[in-house]
Design an enzyme around this catalytic site. Structure first.
Site, PDB file in Angstrom:
ATOM      1  N   ASN A  28      12.509  73.690  66.235  1.00  0.00           N
ATOM      2  CA  ASN A  28      12.710  72.588  67.168  1.00  0.00           C
ATOM      3  C   ASN A  28      12.269  72.998  68.583  1.00  0.00           C
ATOM      4  O   ASN A  28      11.775  74.115  68.778  1.00  0.00           O
ATOM      5  CB  ASN A  28      14.167  72.108  67.134  1.00  0.00           C
ATOM      6  CG  ASN A  28      15.128  73.149  67.686  1.00  0.00           C
ATOM      7  OD1 ASN A  28      14.723  74.155  68.270  1.00  0.00           O
ATOM      8  ND2 ASN A  28      16.405  72.919  67.487  1.00  0.00           N
ATOM      9  N   ASP A 221      17.433  67.951  55.691  1.00  0.00           N
ATOM     10  CA  ASP A 221      17.864  68.647  56.898  1.00  0.00           C
ATOM     11  C   ASP A 221      17.223  68.011  58.134  1.00  0.00           C
ATOM     12  O   ASP A 221      17.870  67.885  59.183  1.00  0.00           O
ATOM     13  CB  ASP A 221      17.481  70.128  56.796  1.00  0.00           C
ATOM     14  CG  ASP A 221      17.820  70.909  58.050  1.00  0.00           C
ATOM     15  OD1 ASP A 221      19.016  71.131  58.300  1.00  0.00           O
ATOM     16  OD2 ASP A 221      16.890  71.273  58.801  1.00  0.00           O
TER      17      ASP A 221
END
Lengths: 344, 344, 344
Positions: A28, A221
């Site tokens: 991320n 996820d």
């Protein structure tokens, strides 16, 4: 010749180590590798070991042996104990720990290696259950594991998961909650509820032509992560995935629809349920089938990568309140288990 | 049973929403998601809806129904109204808006969602035309859309695009301009002209085995983007793609050659033509076929992501001067259309 | 018709230019594009030209022509002369330089283009050898190259590589060194030795269904890069890859195991050997086959991207000392060759 096969078998039982360098596309914006990528790698590593064991031991021991490929049927709950960052190497150790008549249990332990500092940290560990499938999609018999020590604990784990899988098959939710209104309060379930859709293509399939369980877990996820970001508006990471059962094989050419929504918040964690439906587009029916569902726990991190308080969810509808209650029980049960594990 | 199919059909007509998290590999150095990735997502979303509609409605209504997969034949002009950034979610809404005897029109609207700020912006909207192909590559008949409101406008759009496609089929350029000299002035067409080549592999194909239109559009946008960077030497983004026709299906194992060159500059925009040729390498002929061509408009952004003046192009050869004139007319036409749309 | 084929053939002999924009996933944390990605691109470009030549010239000249696809058998040594960065365009020029009865030599020259600065730098150059494979995996005859100038030098290169390939086939190492103890001195071979494993899937194969040599070279470079990072703990980049022979085709569904270890350090470079074993998981045998092996040279860069001194390796076991000695000879030979090339 027999000796050579013995050697092969020994090699199988020793397990296999899989390593992979983590790139920017796997993390991320804060550099944390998505838990889903680790789940995907775990599934690949388990698939390698289970496929190798079935074929090597099967060729030797099964009277009507035919080549098979491992397919994931269940992952036991796994905690993400430590973060993993871009530029680190994920190192996965696999071990064959049990076989039943038609399933193989693989224990996978994951480490994150910082090659520059020369440090390795345990990030998570999980038990994965596989069956072996022939090219015409039959579930094949599994040759028994020669190494019989600790077989009693294996049997206990086997019976426990079998019971849970059977129960899950019948109680799975059939309906995805719908969002009620346009302007939602940021603390409601509807505000952060997220739907992802993915047309399952060639890249998502293994060399036997079906969609790998790890590909689905990675999407789950990702979906849960978006729910958590919308709710917390911070850097969020996967803390755990509950035991997950794969009842349906997903076919290439299917549209998978993932919906994630918050079920519960503790002071420093969020539980998110993700349900996955598959729809084979060329069937001429728009009917979806529930392929998988699971519960993810996420935590919110501050700029020093330390867990911080999360905004509390406000369940409103009767359904949301019921889910919240059931989730609280799961939360307390997980907490109990973690304490048990750390003292045992 | 009939009721179930009605339910399915209703579900088709409602459209489908596709979401995807944008990662670093999908953006340029300034964090702007490449327009080509959005075009690719749009095409995937349209393909899902068209494939589902054909099969669900076809199974019910066509006497000799056989499974089909949607293949893109045309995209109407689309403007990129707002930028999209890494870490945002692309959310695509699809709607079935018209069917002819052999084609399906899908309207796609794209939003960029900033999950942290909780904001959603309209980025673009386009109409895509698909045909349905059987596994032996026949174009299949399309069952008529039950929902007949607004059918008149649909017919007008259908006739208009049909005429344009037929015209385009015959007037397409057969020759890619060659670059004349080694040392070129940075304001010439030749200086920024760019050729990309890509061997179309398994990852570029859908589950039916042919290359998706979206994959080609993504490469076209990448090629145009490189032309714009070479000319402007700044952060450039796609402002629009003109209506684009796919006359040729591209086979797996083909080499696609994309050439992009500037045709026109306005004070704050650049028009770039991209032509795509495909050559099936194992055919034993090095003949290329023109697969697609289109016009992209790019703008150059300053460090605050605001459009800035672009260096003006210097057409030199007769061909360049002719192209420049034709491009100026397209530029004025687009401007007129935008003003019309904003006042209507 | 014959004239058209002549035109095609001329087109083949002119070579092909392949360009690709380098994204963040293709580079390390310092922005340097991994050498392995360049090797993979080179192999793709060579495969395009060799496949096109075989089919175009073969269809014209071979009495029993059947379609073929190029498969890599050898890469000559290549030096990475200049770094390439994220956001730059890799531009690869290819040239057909020699054919033998069953092989095609392609010369590939790679440039890095900074589109913003408008600069192009030569990064590397290599000769790749291909065979042409039919769909039933036969090695096909190659039509002779019409352009016969410089044929003598080509013959010399051909004979030289043939001898080296034959020698390599028999002397390749059968055993991967094992790591002796848990707590290792950071300067030992065992400390930085690295094993990567990859289950070869659909995305790694070309449209003819087998794993491309470039995919394996990319993994080899990644493995060597991790060894170098562990040893140097800095920004490391590939300086060269020695001549590399592909004796075994790797099948889809195989597990490839790559092990890299340092063989030698000069004051400012490291030599790393990478050995690759393949194991087809559904064979029912856990026997591995050595697919490839090669020597990589890495350098360590400071924050200004300038080469800096590397920590010296401490060979301990007899095997390590032997390898160190052999590596030193290769190092001196490479140095001699570079000096020769720069003066000739």
């Amino acid at each position: 010749m027999a000796a050579l096969i013995e050697e092969d078998l020994k090699h199988c039982l020793e397990g296999v180590t899989v390593s992979r360098l983590m790139g920017p596309n796997e993390a991320n914006f804060a550099g944390n590798v998505h838990g889903g990528n680790i789940l995907k790698l775990m599934e690949e590593a388990g698939c390698i070991l289970a496929t190798r064991y079935y074929n090597v031991a099967g060729k030797k021991n099964l009277p009507n042996y035919q080549p098979g490929m491992a397919a994931l049927v269940r992952v036991e709950r796994t905690d993400f104990l430590q973060p993993m960052y871009i530029g680190e190497v994920a190192e996965l150790h696999t071990e064959l720990t049990f076989t039943s008549a038609h399933s193989i249990e693989v224990l996978i332990t994951v480490f994150a290696e910082d090659c520059i500092k020369g440090q390795k940290r345990l990030t998570n560990r999980a038990r994965l259950w596989y069956v072996s499938m022939s090219s015409d999609e039959k579930v094949l018999p599994i040759p028994p594991l020669p190494n019989t020590k600790k077989i009693e604990q294996g049997k206990i784990r086997y019976e426990k998961q079998k019971k849970e899988r059977a129960a899950h098959r019948h109680t799975r939710i059939e309906r995805v909650p719908s969002i009620l209104q346009e302007e939602l309060d940021p603390q409601t379930v509807g505000y952060s509820q997220t739907t992802l859709r993915h047309l399952v293509g060639v890249v998502d399939t293994n060399s036997a032509g079906y969609v790998m369980g790890g590909v689905i877990m990675k999407l789950m996820d990702e979906c849960a992560g978006l729910v958590a970001v919308k709710h917390c508006k911070t850097n969020v990471v996967t803390a755990s995935m509950d035991a997950t059962n794969f009842h349906q094989k997903v076919k290439k050419g299917s549209l998978v629809t993932l919906t994630g929504f918050i079920t519960f918040t503790s002071p420093k964690s969020i539980e998110i349920e993700v349900v996955v439906d598959a729809e084979f587009l060329r069937s001429g029916s728009a009917q979806k089938e529930r392929a998988v569902s699971s519960f993810f726990t996420f935590v919110s991190l501050d700029s020093n990568h330390r867990p911080m308080p999360v905004p509390q969810i406000m369940p409103v509808t009767e359904e949301e309140l019921e889910r919240h209650k059931a989730a609280e029980e799961r939360y307390l049960e997980r907490k109990r288990q973690r304490e048990q594990e750390s003292t045992s």
